[in-house]
Design a protein around this motif. Sequence first.
Motif, short mmCIF file in Angstrom:
data_model
loop_
_atom_site.label_atom_id
_atom_site.label_comp_id
_atom_site.label_asym_id
_atom_site.label_seq_id
_atom_site.Cartn_x
_atom_site.Cartn_y
_atom_site.Cartn_z
N GLY A 24 -2.26 -54.80 2.29
CA GLY A 24 -3.11 -55.81 1.64
C GLY A 24 -3.21 -55.54 0.15
O GLY A 24 -2.44 -54.75 -0.42
N GLU A 25 -4.19 -56.17 -0.52
CA GLU A 25 -4.23 -56.05 -1.98
C GLU A 25 -5.61 -55.62 -2.49
O GLU A 25 -6.62 -55.84 -1.85
N LEU A 26 -5.54 -54.98 -3.66
CA LEU A 26 -6.76 -54.55 -4.35
C LEU A 26 -6.77 -55.17 -5.74
O LEU A 26 -5.71 -55.39 -6.33
N GLU A 27 -7.96 -55.43 -6.26
CA GLU A 27 -8.10 -55.80 -7.66
C GLU A 27 -8.53 -54.55 -8.42
O GLU A 27 -9.51 -53.91 -8.05
N ILE A 28 -7.73 -54.18 -9.42
CA ILE A 28 -8.04 -53.02 -10.26
C ILE A 28 -8.29 -53.51 -11.68
O ILE A 28 -7.46 -54.23 -12.24
N ASN A 29 -9.45 -53.14 -12.22
CA ASN A 29 -9.80 -53.59 -13.57
C ASN A 29 -10.15 -52.36 -14.39
O ASN A 29 -11.13 -51.67 -14.10
N TRP A 30 -9.31 -52.03 -15.39
CA TRP A 30 -9.56 -50.84 -16.21
C TRP A 30 -10.50 -51.21 -17.36
O TRP A 30 -10.08 -51.74 -18.38
N THR A 31 -11.76 -50.95 -17.13
CA THR A 31 -12.79 -51.32 -18.11
C THR A 31 -13.16 -50.09 -18.95
O THR A 31 -12.69 -48.97 -18.65
N ASP A 32 -14.02 -50.28 -19.93
CA ASP A 32 -14.46 -49.13 -20.75
C ASP A 32 -15.21 -48.11 -19.90
O ASP A 32 -15.30 -46.93 -20.22
N ALA A 33 -15.77 -48.60 -18.77
CA ALA A 33 -16.57 -47.69 -17.91
C ALA A 33 -15.68 -46.92 -16.94
O ALA A 33 -16.14 -46.00 -16.27
N GLY A 34 -14.43 -47.35 -16.80
CA GLY A 34 -13.54 -46.68 -15.84
C GLY A 34 -12.75 -47.71 -15.04
O GLY A 34 -12.85 -48.93 -15.28
N LEU A 35 -11.98 -47.23 -14.08
CA LEU A 35 -11.14 -48.13 -13.26
C LEU A 35 -11.98 -48.67 -12.11
O LEU A 35 -12.38 -47.91 -11.21
N LEU A 36 -12.26 -49.98 -12.17
CA LEU A 36 -13.04 -50.60 -11.09
C LEU A 36 -12.08 -51.08 -10.00
O LEU A 36 -11.17 -51.86 -10.28
N MET A 37 -12.29 -50.61 -8.78
CA MET A 37 -11.43 -50.96 -7.65
C MET A 37 -12.27 -51.77 -6.66
O MET A 37 -13.31 -51.29 -6.18
N THR A 38 -11.85 -52.99 -6.38
CA THR A 38 -12.62 -53.87 -5.48
C THR A 38 -11.74 -54.27 -4.31
O THR A 38 -10.59 -54.70 -4.51
N GLY A 39 -12.29 -54.10 -3.11
CA GLY A 39 -11.50 -54.45 -1.92
C GLY A 39 -12.29 -54.33 -0.65
O GLY A 39 -13.48 -53.98 -0.64
N GLU A 40 -11.60 -54.57 0.47
CA GLU A 40 -12.28 -54.61 1.76
C GLU A 40 -12.64 -53.22 2.28
O GLU A 40 -12.04 -52.21 1.91
N ALA A 82 0.61 -48.38 -15.63
CA ALA A 82 1.23 -49.66 -16.02
C ALA A 82 0.50 -50.29 -17.22
O ALA A 82 1.15 -50.83 -18.13
N VAL A 83 -0.81 -50.16 -17.25
CA VAL A 83 -1.58 -50.69 -18.41
C VAL A 83 -1.24 -49.86 -19.65
O VAL A 83 -0.91 -50.41 -20.70
N ARG A 84 -1.26 -48.52 -19.49
CA ARG A 84 -0.97 -47.65 -20.65
C ARG A 84 0.40 -47.95 -21.22
O ARG A 84 0.61 -47.94 -22.43
N ASP A 85 1.36 -48.28 -20.34
CA ASP A 85 2.74 -48.54 -20.79
C ASP A 85 2.97 -49.99 -21.17
O ASP A 85 4.11 -50.41 -21.40
N GLY A 86 1.87 -50.77 -21.21
CA GLY A 86 1.96 -52.16 -21.68
C GLY A 86 2.69 -53.09 -20.73
O GLY A 86 3.19 -54.14 -21.12
N LEU A 87 2.74 -52.73 -19.45
CA LEU A 87 3.49 -53.54 -18.46
C LEU A 87 2.61 -54.62 -17.82
O LEU A 87 3.14 -55.61 -17.33
N VAL A 88 1.30 -54.36 -17.76
CA VAL A 88 0.39 -55.32 -17.11
C VAL A 88 -0.91 -55.42 -17.93
O VAL A 88 -1.18 -54.58 -18.78
N ARG A 89 -1.69 -56.46 -17.60
CA ARG A 89 -3.00 -56.62 -18.24
C ARG A 89 -3.98 -55.60 -17.66
O ARG A 89 -3.70 -54.99 -16.63
N GLN A 90 -5.13 -55.40 -18.29
CA GLN A 90 -6.07 -54.37 -17.81
C GLN A 90 -6.64 -54.72 -16.44
O GLN A 90 -7.08 -53.84 -15.71
N LYS A 91 -6.62 -56.02 -16.09
CA LYS A 91 -7.09 -56.43 -14.76
C LYS A 91 -5.86 -56.88 -13.97
O LYS A 91 -5.17 -57.83 -14.39
N VAL A 92 -5.56 -56.17 -12.90
CA VAL A 92 -4.28 -56.41 -12.22
C VAL A 92 -4.47 -56.41 -10.71
O VAL A 92 -5.34 -55.70 -10.18
N LYS A 93 -3.68 -57.24 -10.02
CA LYS A 93 -3.68 -57.25 -8.56
C LYS A 93 -2.61 -56.27 -8.08
O LYS A 93 -1.46 -56.32 -8.55
N VAL A 94 -3.00 -55.36 -7.20
CA VAL A 94 -2.04 -54.39 -6.66
C VAL A 94 -1.81 -54.73 -5.19
O VAL A 94 -2.74 -54.67 -4.37
#
Length: 277
Positions: free
Chosen positions: A250-266, A233-245
């Motif tokens: 439940g939900e995850l926060e995914i942040n596509w940083t220069d270091a890689g895709l950071l996934m934060t959740g329970e 979705a980020v590559r296709d310009g549909l969402v920002r690099q930091k997105v709630k999925v």
Amino acid sequence: MKIKFSKMHGLGNDFIILNNIDLSLELTTEIIQKLSDRKFGIGCDQLLVVEPASDGQSDFFYRIYNSDGSEAGQCGNGARCFISFLHLQGLSNKSKVKLQTNTRVIDGQIINPSVVEVNMGNPDFKPENIPLNLFEASNYEFKFDNQLIQFTAASMGNPHAVIRIATPEILVDNEYLTKIGSMLQQSPIFPESVNVNFMFVENEGQLRLCTYERGSGLTLACGSGACATAAVAVRDGLVRQKVKVIMPGGELEINWTDAGLLMTGEAIHVFDGEIEI
Ligand SMILES: N[C@H](CCC[C@H](N)C(=O)O)C(=O)O
């Protein structure tokens, strides 16, 4: 033989976790299927096993089995629970942990006792690395019930197909998701099968996702699927690099940083037990 286990989950994607650091456990496909069975065993989407690392840089080997006994190269929700398990079992007291899987090395960090952040690395869109028996393209299509369905594909260390759906109602049509998901999984274009992700873009900061997983079917959440879907979705310009999925569990926060895709959740511990295998 009696073995101890922990039952954990990340957003309802649930796991049995075993400590096999001494490599004493012989886990056959039959044993994995029985342990994973929700009627005759403990029940889980994936069975995760702690083993010693073999790459000279990681802290542990993170082995992943689906409930059908097949081995997977990545499991995002499972990685958070695996790292929490290491602390609960006193196998590690490091807040940052490096895990080796049979396809990638990932870094995780304990944020608090029930929240973990994992750098899942970058997506690989090259067909040969997914693997996908098609030429490189940003979109592929196939016919289903006289309907043309588009998908894109990415590896997160395990294969993912991402299908963008037009209305969120499809996300609760389990029959449709299962039909499409199993069709793609059985297609010869995915020689190692595939996790099929159905994505609805709510806005540039939020996605809805439901995943028909390889080896486990529909699950309440899929961490590597959330990463692959967010990356597409980020590559296709549909969402920002930091997105709630947002997924059924439940939900995850995914942040596509220069270091890689950071996934934060329970990462939730449910219970410990012992079982005869
Ligand atoms: N539930 C997992 C996905 C397991 C992947 C497995 N189904 C496979 O690749 O075969 C996750 O949170 O990433």
